[in-house]
Write a protein that holds these residues in place. Structure first.
Motif, mmCIF file in Angstrom:
data_model
loop_
_atom_site.group_PDB
_atom_site.id
_atom_site.type_symbol
_atom_site.label_atom_id
_atom_site.label_comp_id
_atom_site.label_asym_id
_atom_site.label_seq_id
_atom_site.Cartn_x
_atom_site.Cartn_y
_atom_site.Cartn_z
ATOM 1 N N UNK A 158 0.771 -1.169 0.150
ATOM 2 C CA UNK A 158 -0.031 -0.086 0.046
ATOM 3 C C UNK A 158 0.836 1.477 0.178
ATOM 4 N N UNK A 159 2.043 1.211 0.521
ATOM 5 C CA UNK A 159 2.822 2.472 0.585
ATOM 6 C C UNK A 159 4.046 2.152 -0.118
ATOM 7 N N UNK A 160 4.076 1.615 -0.969
ATOM 8 C CA UNK A 160 5.008 1.191 -2.048
ATOM 9 C C UNK A 160 4.565 2.021 -3.026
ATOM 10 N N UNK A 161 4.566 3.277 -2.918
ATOM 11 C CA UNK A 161 3.769 4.304 -3.641
ATOM 12 C C UNK A 161 4.881 5.286 -4.304
ATOM 13 N N UNK A 162 5.272 5.182 -5.263
ATOM 14 C CA UNK A 162 6.521 5.989 -5.736
ATOM 15 C C UNK A 162 6.095 7.598 -5.932
ATOM 16 N N UNK A 163 4.898 7.752 -6.226
ATOM 17 C CA UNK A 163 4.263 9.163 -6.161
ATOM 18 C C UNK A 163 4.136 10.131 -5.191
ATOM 19 N N UNK A 164 4.168 9.265 -3.740
ATOM 20 C CA UNK A 164 3.756 10.254 -2.884
ATOM 21 C C UNK A 164 5.003 11.188 -2.489
ATOM 22 N N UNK A 165 6.102 10.807 -2.473
ATOM 23 C CA UNK A 165 7.103 11.914 -1.971
ATOM 24 C C UNK A 165 7.130 12.936 -2.972
ATOM 25 N N UNK A 166 6.759 12.884 -4.129
ATOM 26 C CA UNK A 166 6.850 13.925 -5.200
ATOM 27 C C UNK A 166 5.407 14.752 -5.451
#
Length: 406
Positions: A14-22
């Protein structure tokens, strides 16, 4: 595969989300200002607010596994739409699907974990087990941000991180399909709109009339609301330091920003994972979950104040250090807060009560985000930090008085 492993895999994916930091940098690249970003954040959280408790009732009535599948599939659709968004107006569309994903997930998966603990007579381990599974969510965030930073350095394309986030999203859907049917708890009989509304009303009534749950709702609204709003300022602060990085490394400003984001977020999430696994030890030292919550509120208010002073003095690194400390606090807060909800709710309405908790967070963000954005535009980020410090200080004072005069 053991269930605790599956619970942990769910959090990791669920948190393996590449977009969240950017995400904020992507919005800024489209020409948005902080006020528009605050409007987007508020819109998303209002939608979550509207759907939150009915979705929890849906999970209680139709099945929690069913609700989780709706959530995870909605996330995948949101990533696809973010990848093609090109304007402020269009961004509202993927936010709708992202809000559905959040609304149908929050509260539901926690209830599934507590169900499994009850079935296996391990309910006294709830803070420890939930803290452990949550640590894997942070590991997912930590490693995804490193990969995302490398992607940004290599390709300098914000949209690519959304396309790639679809892959772990689909694996997460597969993992949820593998959950046993015994965790798809639902009430007997057919699911109807009237039944969902009646169950929703019952859960809300209990949350508002039960003194202890009501106090937890207010505390969660303030703490989580302030944290969610504050963490979005990490990205622009890092971007502000990118020019300093370019002075001594051979990278352009946007690539230096990606490197800074990757390093700082990796540290944040690894520290958070370590903290989540030790939440139960913190509760023991604080001599109870209620005292632990009060300590976290007080320390949170102090940290926001320190951040504001650091920014006023032009010491951005002080503010970044404070954000790391806030991440530690938040990862102590969640297991402490969630365990208390479980103690005061029944099996039949647990997902609904936990959804009330998540809705409180959404309300807090929806109210605080635009005001925080306006404060940042008018007075700088330090103005926003001062406002958040006051909110937590008032919540702490109210909680202490509530305990003295219940």
């Amino acid at each position: 595969m053991k269930m605790i492993t599956r619970f942990s895999l769910y959090g990791f994916l669920k948190n393996f989300d590449f977009s969240e930091p950017f995400l904020i940098l992507f919005w800024l690249s489209l020409g948005l200002n902080f006020f528009q970003i605050g409007i987007l954040v508020a819109f998303q959280n209002v939608l979550i607010n509207v759907m939150e408790i009915p979705s929890g009732a849906f999970a209680d009535l139709a099945g929690r596994k069913t609700s989780m599948l709706v959530s995870l599939i909605s996330y995948v659709i949101a990533f696809l739409l973010f990848a093609v968004a090109d304007s402020f107006a269009f961004l509202f569309v993927p936010l709708v699907f992202y809000a559905v994903g959040d609304a149908f997930r929050t509260g539901t998966h926690k209830a599934m974990i507590f169900d499994w603990l009850k079935i296996n007579n391990r309910l006294d381990e709830r803070t420890k087990v939930y803290g452990y599974t949550r640590s894997w969510s942070n590991y997912g965030s930590a490693f995804s941000v490193l990969i995302a930073a490398l992607i940004m350095i290599a390709f300098r394309d914000y949209r690519l991180v959304f396309w790639l986030s679809v892959v772990p999203g689909l694996v997460g859907v597969w993992n949820m399909f593998c959950y046993p049917d015994e965790l798809n708890r639902k009430k007997a009989g057919s699911v109807s709109l009237s039944g969902i509304l009646a169950h929703t009303f019952s859960g809300v009534k209990k949350a508002l009339t039960h003194p202890r749950i009501r106090t937890l709702v207010v505390q969660n609204m303030a703490f989580e609301g302030c944290f969610v709003v504050s963490k979005d300022f990490v990205q622009p602060l890092l971007k502000a330091q990118a020019l300093a990085l370019t002075a001594w490394i051979a990278l352009s400003e946007d690539r230096a920003t990606a490197l800074g984001v990757g390093i700082v977020y990796f540290i944040l999430h690894m520290v958070s994972a370590w903290t989540s696994r030790r939440a139960h030890s913190f509760v023991k030292k604080a001599k109870g979950e209620n005292r632990a919550a009060l300590i976290l509120l007080a320390v949170g208010a102090a940290l926001f104040a320190i951040s504001s002073v650091g920014l006023c003095a032009g010491q951005i690194y002080i503010a970044l250090a404070v954000f790391i400390a806030l991440f530690i606090l938040q990862n102590l807060w969640v297991p402490v807060n969630v365990a208390q909800y479980d103690a005061y709710s029944d099996e039949t309405d647990q997902a609904t009560i936990l959804s009330v908790a998540s809705q409180a967070k959404a309300v807090g963000v929806a109210v605080i985000a635009p005001l925080s954005g306006l404060a940042a535009d008018a007075f700088g980020i330090q103005g926003s930090m001062t406002m958040l410090a006051v909110i937590l200080a008032l919540t702490f004072t109210w909680s202490v008085l509530k305990k003295i005069n219940p």
